[in-house]
Design an enzyme around this catalytic site. Structure first.
Site, PDB file in Angstrom:
ATOM      1  N   THR A 372       0.930  -1.112   0.000  1.00  6.86           N
ATOM      2  CA  THR A 372       0.000   0.000   0.000  1.00  6.86           C
ATOM      3  C   THR A 372       0.964   1.152   0.000  1.00  6.86           C
ATOM      4  O   THR A 372       2.144   0.949   0.228  1.00  6.86           O
ATOM      5  CB  THR A 372      -0.802  -0.050   1.312  1.00  6.86           C
ATOM      6  N   THR A 390      -3.885   1.741  -2.571  1.00  6.34           N
ATOM      7  CA  THR A 390      -3.407   0.364  -2.495  1.00  6.34           C
ATOM      8  C   THR A 390      -3.965  -0.544  -3.581  1.00  6.34           C
ATOM      9  O   THR A 390      -5.024  -0.279  -4.145  1.00  6.34           O
ATOM     10  CB  THR A 390      -3.786  -0.246  -1.119  1.00  6.34           C
TER      11      THR A 390
HETATM   12  O1  DON Z   1      -7.067  -1.421   3.076  1.00  9.12           O
HETATM   13  C1  DON Z   1      -6.374  -2.122   3.812  1.00  9.12           C
HETATM   14  O2  DON Z   1      -6.447  -2.091   5.021  1.00  9.12           O
HETATM   15  C2  DON Z   1      -5.331  -3.042   3.187  1.00  9.12           C
HETATM   16  N1  DON Z   1      -5.739  -3.394   1.848  1.00  9.12           N
HETATM   17  C3  DON Z   1      -4.013  -2.360   3.211  1.00  9.12           C
HETATM   18  C4  DON Z   1      -2.907  -3.250   2.702  1.00  9.12           C
HETATM   19  C5  DON Z   1      -1.552  -2.772   3.004  1.00  9.12           C
HETATM   20  O3  DON Z   1      -1.361  -1.799   3.687  1.00  9.12           O
HETATM   21  C6  DON Z   1      -0.454  -3.607   2.454  1.00  9.12           C
HETATM   22  N2  DON Z   1       0.831  -3.129   2.784  1.00  9.12           N
HETATM   23  N3  DON Z   1       1.576  -2.357   2.867  1.00  9.12           N
END
Ligand code: DON
Length: 560
Positions: A372, A390
């Site tokens: 993300t 993301t």
């Molecule tokens: O919206 C969310 O909470 C997740 N899809 C976020 C994913 C995420 O932060 C992955 N990494 N860095």
């Protein structure tokens, strides 16, 4: 090639007057902090051309879609929080939605839940929201035409950019997975099976064409016409669910942000379907009867108190939070200080409340993928924008749209794909976040803007799944309570607790051995983990700005 890259960056910095922007400066034209150097420089350029914070943010989002394919995106979604210099604030939800043909049991085969289907491949894909979000934000608050803010991204896609060491590595890590999908193989692997190297020129012609369509036709350039054809063809080829009408009907939504108070600060945070706002507000409420500064940063007492507050907020998250358009999220109750005080009944400074003995309150597995991305912008007039965007996992579903050069998200995994079963982040959800057609999946993304006396003082947010919530909270407390500067606040070691699993996570070397011993004596089980990556801005009372670039990533601050 490495020297070409270094030369190019040196050129950019001389051009933009870049300085190591940890220091506090006026930054006459504003400041941009993002996860990637080219994207931050694009934002800086837009600010210098007279764009405001929203123009710059939209330009950065499109640039990241080119220069950070593992997270920046056209095929994903996100949230934007806007605080204008005149004191008004709002937020834009461009989160993906479940396709109209999605159903509650879509990941069950022969009576068995198959979590891998919501993580990789075509069934993991939600209807993308990013392009509608960017066009919508620009129309309402931007000063510049779409063509102008899109041009830098088009140029980067058409002419290419030089891969950094970590970008080359992240593409190579997924070589075998990309090879399973024609589009992804074409765009993200080398023809002869060679590996990408730092300094390789990375050109994305098909993506440039998609960006040109958006530049010409706005949202229709993505949600209809040749790009929609390519998405629907990809769906049909792989038995995916997204239809032309899902694309046509997608709309981002303006939402009233959640406001939380802490001391003299007001936090403006993305509301549900982000869970971060409610959780951060609850945790602050649960902690604010204690003199945090006296407890001391990352002392056993401070970490214990914070972990216990996190545990309670995440138990509530799992039960009460989901898309407010589909589920009546009891926002006011969760934000009620009396409720949060009552949640701390039973809390002891000496011992843990085990998660098995705690569930959601009544009103009167686990790993971090790296993708993300969060960025923060403040312009010369004091307008601020915080965006977290993301594809969910690194490179999303891993499926790129053949002929269109962009990746599709795997955001469907953020639903409680099977209520009661953990998702990829170990989060357990309930009915509030069950799959329904058109519904938005619950998120932990927590873009936040903090004001004091009506003036922007902090722009915060992070990437890292549920750790986004706890990292954003700690960045704020590090500055508000412990007087750290932005760089210290983002670099400081963090902790994380999310109720289940009942583990107190901390960063390697982040707690001293005697602190760990004291926490274990209270009953905590500890485990190390890198906790999120944020890109933040601090503005002092005179309007001088400084950046916090997370040393856990490759971020970059650009201001002039
Ligand atoms: O919206 C969310 O909470 C997740 N899809 C976020 C994913 C995420 O932060 C992955 N990494 N860095």
């Amino acid at each position: 090639m490495k020297y070409v890259l270094i030369g190019f960056l040196a050129f950019l910095f001389i051009q933009t007057g870049y300085s190591q922007s940890r220091s506090t400066q006026t930054y006459e034209y504003g400041l941009v902090v993002s996860a990637e150097v080219y994207a931050s420089e694009v934002g800086n350029k837009i600010l210098r051309q007279g764009g405001n914070a929203v123009d710059a943010a939209v330009a950065v989002q499109f640039a990241l879609a080119v220069t950070l394919p593992r997270a920046g995106n056209l095929g994903g979604g996100g949230f934007m929080v806007i605080q204008l210099e005149n004191g008004t604030s709002t937020s834009l939800d461009f989160r993906e939605t479940a396709p109209s043909r999605a159903s509650r049991n879509m990941y069950v085969r022969n009576g068995e839940f198959k979590p891998e289907l919501s993580w990789e491949g075509i069934l993991a894909v939600g209807v993308p929201g990013t392009v509608d979000g960017m066009v919508t934000a620009l129309e309402r608050y931007g000063r510049m035409p779409l063509e102008l803010v899109l041009q830098p991204a088009i140029d980067l896609a058409k002419n290419g950019y030089y891969l950094s060491y970590s970008q080359a590595g992240s593409l190579n890590n997924y070589k075998d997975t990309f090879s399973k999908y024609e589009g992804s193989k074409k765009y993200y692997t080398k023809e002869n099976g060679e590996l990408f190297k730092e300094g390789d020129l990375f050109v994305q012609k098909d993506l440039a064409e998609v960006l040109e369509q958006i530049s010409k036709y706005g949202r229709d350039g993505f949600y209809s016409g040749s790009v929609a054809d390519a998405i629907v063809t990809e769906m049909k080829k792989k038995n995916g669910l997204i239809t032309y009408s899902d694309l046509k009907n997608y709309r981002s939504k303006w939402r009233a942000p959640v406001k939380a108070k802490f001391q003299d600060y007001e936090l403006t945070i993305m509301p549900p379907p982000s869970s971060g706002s409610i959780a951060v507000a609850q945790i602050l409420d649960m902690m604010d009867d204690y003199s945090l500064a006296e407890l001391g940063h990352n002392s056993a007492a401070y970490v214990h108190l914070m972990a216990e507050a996190m545990r309670r907020a995440f138990a509530d998250r799992s039960y009460y939070l989901g898309d407010p358009d589909f589920y009546d999220v009891p926002k006011q109750d969760l934000l009620n200080p009396n409720y949060n005080n009552a949640r701390m009944i039973g809390f002891s400074m000496d011992t843990v409340t085990s998660s098995s003995s705690l569930s959601h309150g009544e009103f009167s597995n686990n790993y971090e993928s790296d993708e993300t991305t969060h960025f923060s912008v403040v312009d010369k007039d004091g307008n601020a924008v915080a965006v977290t965007t993301t594809l969910n996992g690194s490179f999303g579903s891993k499926v790129a749209v053949d002929g269109a050069g962009f990746l599709l998200n795997n955001e469907m995994d953020d639903f409680s794909a099977q209520p009661g079963e953990p998702n990829a982040y170990g989060l357990i959800g309930g009915e509030a976040n069950a799959i329904e057609p058109g519904k938005r999946m619950l998120s932990s993304m927590t873009p936040t803007i903090v004001t004091k006396d009506g003036k922007v003082r902090m722009v915060l947010g992070a990437a890292g799944g549920p750790r986004i919530i706890t990292a954003t909270l700690q960045s704020f407390l590090n500055m508000a309570v412990f007087g750290m500067n932005a760089q210290e606040a983002i670099a400081a070691n963090r902790i994380h607790h999310q109720w289940l699993p009942d583990i107190l996570f901390y960063e390697n070397y982040g707690l001293s051995p005697d602190t760990i011993r004291l926490l274990e004596e209270k009953g905590h089980q500890l485990r190390t983990m890198s906790i999120a990556r944020g890109h933040i801005i601090y503005v002092d009372q005179d309007g001088n700005k400084s950046s916090g670039v997370d040393p856990r990533g490759d971020g970059h601050a650009a201001g002039y």
